[in-house]
Design a protein around this motif. Sequence first.
Motif, PDB file in Angstrom:
ATOM      1  N   VAL B   4       0.860  -1.179   0.000  1.00 18.53           N
ATOM      2  CA  VAL B   4       0.000   0.000   0.000  1.00 18.53           C
ATOM      3  C   VAL B   4       0.898   1.231   0.000  1.00 18.53           C
ATOM      4  O   VAL B   4       1.765   1.363   0.866  1.00 18.53           O
ATOM      5  CB  VAL B   4      -0.927   0.022   1.233  1.00 18.53           C
ATOM      6  CG1 VAL B   4      -1.757   1.301   1.242  1.00 18.53           C
ATOM      7  CG2 VAL B   4      -1.830  -1.197   1.241  1.00 18.53           C
ATOM      8  N   THR B   5       0.676   2.111  -0.949  1.00 14.40           N
ATOM      9  CA  THR B   5       1.508   3.304  -1.070  1.00 14.40           C
ATOM     10  C   THR B   5       0.673   4.561  -0.896  1.00 14.40           C
ATOM     11  O   THR B   5      -0.308   4.772  -1.610  1.00 14.40           O
ATOM     12  CB  THR B   5       2.204   3.347  -2.445  1.00 14.40           C
ATOM     13  OG1 THR B   5       3.013   2.176  -2.597  1.00 14.40           O
ATOM     14  CG2 THR B   5       3.094   4.582  -2.552  1.00 14.40           C
ATOM     15  N   GLN B   6       1.064   5.357   0.064  1.00 14.20           N
ATOM     16  CA  GLN B   6       0.485   6.688   0.233  1.00 14.20           C
ATOM     17  C   GLN B   6       1.622   7.665  -0.042  1.00 14.20           C
ATOM     18  O   GLN B   6       2.430   7.954   0.832  1.00 14.20           O
ATOM     19  CB  GLN B   6      -0.077   6.858   1.638  1.00 14.20           C
ATOM     20  CG  GLN B   6      -1.261   5.948   1.917  1.00 14.20           C
ATOM     21  CD  GLN B   6      -1.809   6.132   3.312  1.00 14.20           C
ATOM     22  OE1 GLN B   6      -1.569   5.319   4.203  1.00 14.20           O
ATOM     23  NE2 GLN B   6      -2.545   7.225   3.506  1.00 14.20           N
ATOM     24  N   ALA B   7       1.676   8.136  -1.252  1.00 19.48           N
ATOM     25  CA  ALA B   7       2.824   8.927  -1.691  1.00 19.48           C
ATOM     26  C   ALA B   7       2.875  10.301  -1.026  1.00 19.48           C
ATOM     27  O   ALA B   7       3.949  10.886  -0.882  1.00 19.48           O
ATOM     28  CB  ALA B   7       2.809   9.074  -3.200  1.00 19.48           C
ATOM     29  N   GLN B   8       1.738  10.815  -0.638  1.00 24.44           N
ATOM     30  CA  GLN B   8       1.694  12.133  -0.011  1.00 24.44           C
ATOM     31  C   GLN B   8       2.011  11.991   1.478  1.00 24.44           C
ATOM     32  O   GLN B   8       1.212  11.484   2.245  1.00 24.44           O
ATOM     33  CB  GLN B   8       0.306  12.751  -0.163  1.00 24.44           C
ATOM     34  CG  GLN B   8      -0.173  12.880  -1.586  1.00 24.44           C
ATOM     35  CD  GLN B   8      -1.698  12.830  -1.652  1.00 24.44           C
ATOM     36  OE1 GLN B   8      -2.312  11.906  -1.116  1.00 24.44           O
ATOM     37  NE2 GLN B   8      -2.306  13.801  -2.297  1.00 24.44           N
ATOM     38  N   THR B   9       3.175  12.445   1.859  1.00 16.00           N
ATOM     39  CA  THR B   9       3.561  12.332   3.265  1.00 16.00           C
ATOM     40  C   THR B   9       2.808  13.361   4.104  1.00 16.00           C
ATOM     41  O   THR B   9       2.311  13.046   5.184  1.00 16.00           O
ATOM     42  CB  THR B   9       5.069  12.548   3.413  1.00 16.00           C
ATOM     43  OG1 THR B   9       5.735  11.667   2.522  1.00 16.00           O
ATOM     44  CG2 THR B   9       5.519  12.296   4.832  1.00 16.00           C
ATOM     45  N   GLU B  10       2.765  14.587   3.599  1.00 16.77           N
ATOM     46  CA  GLU B  10       2.085  15.656   4.308  1.00 16.77           C
ATOM     47  C   GLU B  10       1.328  16.530   3.330  1.00 16.77           C
ATOM     48  O   GLU B  10       1.807  16.795   2.229  1.00 16.77           O
ATOM     49  CB  GLU B  10       3.080  16.521   5.087  1.00 16.77           C
ATOM     50  CG  GLU B  10       3.748  15.815   6.238  1.00 16.77           C
ATOM     51  CD  GLU B  10       4.496  16.784   7.150  1.00 16.77           C
ATOM     52  OE1 GLU B  10       5.540  16.376   7.676  1.00 16.77           O
ATOM     53  OE2 GLU B  10       4.021  17.914   7.335  1.00 16.77           O
ATOM     54  N   ILE B  11       0.161  16.955   3.749  1.00 19.39           N
ATOM     55  CA  ILE B  11      -0.632  17.892   2.963  1.00 19.39           C
ATOM     56  C   ILE B  11      -1.116  18.978   3.902  1.00 19.39           C
ATOM     57  O   ILE B  11      -1.543  18.685   5.031  1.00 19.39           O
ATOM     58  CB  ILE B  11      -1.858  17.214   2.310  1.00 19.39           C
ATOM     59  CG1 ILE B  11      -1.439  16.081   1.380  1.00 19.39           C
ATOM     60  CG2 ILE B  11      -2.700  18.238   1.558  1.00 19.39           C
ATOM     61  CD1 ILE B  11      -2.615  15.305   0.816  1.00 19.39           C
ATOM     62  N   SER B  12      -1.060  20.212   3.437  1.00 18.43           N
ATOM     63  CA  SER B  12      -1.575  21.321   4.232  1.00 18.43           C
ATOM     64  C   SER B  12      -2.486  22.161   3.343  1.00 18.43           C
ATOM     65  O   SER B  12      -2.083  22.564   2.255  1.00 18.43           O
ATOM     66  CB  SER B  12      -0.423  22.171   4.768  1.00 18.43           C
ATOM     67  OG  SER B  12      -0.918  23.252   5.545  1.00 18.43           O
ATOM     68  N   VAL B  13      -3.688  22.382   3.791  1.00 25.48           N
ATOM     69  CA  VAL B  13      -4.641  23.197   3.039  1.00 25.48           C
ATOM     70  C   VAL B  13      -5.326  24.162   3.990  1.00 25.48           C
ATOM     71  O   VAL B  13      -5.289  24.000   5.216  1.00 25.48           O
ATOM     72  CB  VAL B  13      -5.701  22.327   2.315  1.00 25.48           C
ATOM     73  CG1 VAL B  13      -5.032  21.364   1.355  1.00 25.48           C
ATOM     74  CG2 VAL B  13      -6.589  21.611   3.304  1.00 25.48           C
TER      75      VAL B  13
END
Lengths: 114, 116
Positions: B4-13
């Motif tokens: 399972v790959t979650q390529a986005q380590t961090e997101i800020s919105v």
Amino acid sequence: EAQVTQNPRYLITVTGKKLTVTCSQNMNHEYMSWYRQDPGLGLRQIYYSMNVEVTDKGDVPEGYKVSRKEKRNFPLILESPSPNQTSLYFCASSYWTSGQETQYFGPGTRLLVL
Amino acid sequence: AQKVTQAQTEISVVEKEDVTLDCVYETRDTTYYLFWYKQPPSGELVFLIRRNSFDEQNEISGRYSWNFQKSTSSFNFTITASQVVDSAVYFCALSEAYSSASKIIFGSGTRLSIRP
């Protein structure tokens, strides 16, 4: 109130001293499982159980034992803890209804092995 | 092997923006289950959804929606009109049989920060 309880919540122990982390659910769920969470390694499954007396290994079972003698309890046993078992542990139970699953987690047990 | 790959380590919105968390999986099985979990800053784990491999219908629950696409082996999670309370680490997971009480593996998680 539906809940999964874990005890203890925090534990500091020494290498080699056997310990048990208890997990109990009050929802009559058949399925239960244990996970550990470590920085950089994420969540990993240790053991799972599909019913009383039915258990199987997850991703990282080495150094752990479990038992499922009754539906509500699923203790995690560390026979001879080592420092690499320092971690945050979660127990969970789940059930199916109408093809949908719902899962509940315990609050976590933070273990430090010196 | 499963992965399972979650390529986005961090997101800020910024609050009220829509945000999508990506999850890509690998499995050789034809029957499998996909999950999303939330771990807020308080540390508890919260189960959000389970999806069967034979049900590609999108799922919507309030501001949350999930898009399952077998063709791209993806199970993405969208939060519409994000709120500060959505700030958490979100994990995607894959199980090859039955349920979360079968063998399950997790992605590394995406840390979502919602700025007021």
